[in-house]
Every structure is written in C-alpha cells, then in structure tokens.
Motif scaffolding. Structure first.
Motif, mmCIF file in Angstrom:
data_model
loop_
_atom_site.group_PDB
_atom_site.id
_atom_site.type_symbol
_atom_site.label_atom_id
_atom_site.label_comp_id
_atom_site.label_asym_id
_atom_site.label_seq_id
_atom_site.Cartn_x
_atom_site.Cartn_y
_atom_site.Cartn_z
ATOM 1 N N GLU A 35 0.821 -1.218 0.000
ATOM 2 C CA GLU A 35 0.000 0.000 0.000
ATOM 3 C C GLU A 35 0.852 1.264 0.000
ATOM 4 N N MET A 36 2.005 1.220 0.670
ATOM 5 C CA MET A 36 2.898 2.383 0.651
ATOM 6 C C MET A 36 3.473 2.591 -0.749
ATOM 7 N N ALA A 37 3.813 1.508 -1.425
ATOM 8 C CA ALA A 37 4.310 1.624 -2.800
ATOM 9 C C ALA A 37 3.235 2.221 -3.700
ATOM 10 N N LYS A 38 2.005 1.789 -3.522
ATOM 11 C CA LYS A 38 0.894 2.358 -4.306
ATOM 12 C C LYS A 38 0.722 3.843 -4.000
ATOM 13 N N ALA A 39 0.807 4.202 -2.721
ATOM 14 C CA ALA A 39 0.616 5.600 -2.325
ATOM 15 C C ALA A 39 1.675 6.509 -2.948
ATOM 16 N N TYR A 40 2.885 5.981 -3.138
ATOM 17 C CA TYR A 40 3.951 6.773 -3.749
ATOM 18 C C TYR A 40 4.048 6.537 -5.256
ATOM 19 N N ASP A 41 3.033 5.883 -5.816
ATOM 20 C CA ASP A 41 2.906 5.644 -7.250
ATOM 21 C C ASP A 41 4.113 4.911 -7.824
ATOM 22 N N LEU A 42 4.570 3.884 -7.104
ATOM 23 C CA LEU A 42 5.683 3.061 -7.560
ATOM 24 C C LEU A 42 5.155 1.828 -8.281
ATOM 25 N N ASN A 43 5.992 1.225 -9.097
ATOM 26 C CA ASN A 43 5.692 -0.069 -9.691
ATOM 27 C C ASN A 43 5.835 -1.078 -8.550
ATOM 28 N N LYS A 95 17.158 4.371 2.770
ATOM 29 C CA LYS A 95 17.474 4.247 1.344
ATOM 30 C C LYS A 95 16.510 3.306 0.628
ATOM 31 N N LEU A 96 15.800 2.462 1.371
ATOM 32 C CA LEU A 96 14.867 1.495 0.789
ATOM 33 C C LEU A 96 13.413 1.966 0.839
ATOM 34 N N ALA A 97 13.164 3.034 1.585
ATOM 35 C CA ALA A 97 11.787 3.499 1.804
ATOM 36 C C ALA A 97 11.167 4.050 0.532
ATOM 37 N N PRO A 98 9.865 3.874 0.359
ATOM 38 C CA PRO A 98 9.207 4.348 -0.865
ATOM 39 C C PRO A 98 9.199 5.872 -1.009
ATOM 40 N N TRP A 99 9.413 6.598 0.057
ATOM 41 C CA TRP A 99 9.448 8.066 -0.023
ATOM 42 C C TRP A 99 10.840 8.580 -0.379
ATOM 43 N N ASN A 100 11.822 7.708 -0.448
ATOM 44 C CA ASN A 100 13.174 8.088 -0.834
ATOM 45 C C ASN A 100 13.160 8.489 -2.312
ATOM 46 N N GLU A 101 13.741 9.628 -2.627
ATOM 47 C CA GLU A 101 13.705 10.152 -3.997
ATOM 48 C C GLU A 101 14.368 9.221 -5.004
ATOM 49 N N GLU A 102 15.450 8.571 -4.609
ATOM 50 C CA GLU A 102 16.126 7.638 -5.518
ATOM 51 C C GLU A 102 15.239 6.435 -5.820
ATOM 52 N N VAL A 103 14.573 5.927 -4.807
ATOM 53 C CA VAL A 103 13.644 4.802 -4.996
ATOM 54 C C VAL A 103 12.509 5.231 -5.916
ATOM 55 N N GLN A 104 12.007 6.431 -5.715
ATOM 56 C CA GLN A 104 10.918 6.928 -6.555
ATOM 57 C C GLN A 104 11.354 7.035 -8.011
ATOM 58 N N LYS A 105 12.589 7.452 -8.246
ATOM 59 C CA LYS A 105 13.095 7.542 -9.622
ATOM 60 C C LYS A 105 13.232 6.154 -10.243
ATOM 61 N N MET A 106 13.706 5.191 -9.460
ATOM 62 C CA MET A 106 13.936 3.850 -9.987
ATOM 63 C C MET A 106 12.640 3.101 -10.294
ATOM 64 N N PHE A 107 11.596 3.329 -9.487
ATOM 65 C CA PHE A 107 10.405 2.492 -9.578
ATOM 66 C C PHE A 107 9.119 3.250 -9.893
ATOM 67 N N ALA A 108 9.250 4.471 -10.392
ATOM 68 C CA ALA A 108 8.063 5.243 -10.769
ATOM 69 C C ALA A 108 7.303 4.519 -11.873
ATOM 70 N N ARG A 109 5.980 4.517 -11.754
ATOM 71 C CA ARG A 109 5.174 3.951 -12.836
ATOM 72 C C ARG A 109 5.245 4.892 -14.021
ATOM 73 N N LYS A 110 5.476 4.355 -15.167
ATOM 74 C CA LYS A 110 5.556 5.164 -16.392
ATOM 75 C C LYS A 110 4.161 5.404 -16.919
ATOM 76 N N MET A 111 3.873 6.668 -17.221
ATOM 77 C CA MET A 111 2.587 7.020 -17.818
ATOM 78 C C MET A 111 2.745 6.932 -19.333
ATOM 79 N N LYS A 112 1.810 6.247 -19.997
ATOM 80 C CA LYS A 112 1.870 6.150 -21.463
ATOM 81 C C LYS A 112 0.661 6.789 -22.074
#
Length: 69
Positions: A20-28, A52-69
């Motif tokens: 649910e945290m990953a969903k809240a931060y719009d991660l894959n 460094k592993l938390a979903p609110w970490n900016e690097e994690v957000q960059k790595m696992f952001a859902r791509k909008m098509k």
C-alpha cells in the motif's frame, strides 16, 4: 483468521503495508517488492540503510516510478 499464528498475521500486515505504501507513492509495486526482497533488510539493518529502501526516498521513486503512457 487466515493466518495460523500471530507471527503470520504480523508478517502479512508488513507485506500489505509495503504494498500500500508503494501504491501511495505511485511506484511499480512488483519491481519495488523485488528490490526489497533482493536487499533483505532485517532487524540489524541500520536506520540510514532502511531510509534508502523506503518508498518516499527520492532515488527509490526515480527507480520504480510507474511510467505514464
């Protein structure tokens, strides 16, 4: 009710929380959970490493952001 023990219920709650945290931060979610399982944080993992592993970490957000098509 569906977990055979208190420890099982706690483990399920942790998994559901991470999903649910990953969903809240719009991660894959799939890729993020794989990432966490590869890193395997545990009780001895330092707070700085956990951050460094938390979903609110900016690097994690960059790595696992859902791509909008």
């Amino acid at each position: 009710m569906f977990c055979d023990s208190v420890d099982g219920a706690n483990a399920s709650a942790i998994c559901f929380t991470m999903i649910e945290m990953a969903k809240a931060y719009d991660l894959n979610v799939y890729k993020y959970l794989n990432f966490l399982l590869e890193k395997r944080p545990n009780a001895r993992t330092a707070q700085k490493e956990l951050e460094k592993l938390a979903p609110w970490n900016e690097e994690v957000q960059k790595m696992f952001a859902r791509k909008m098509k």
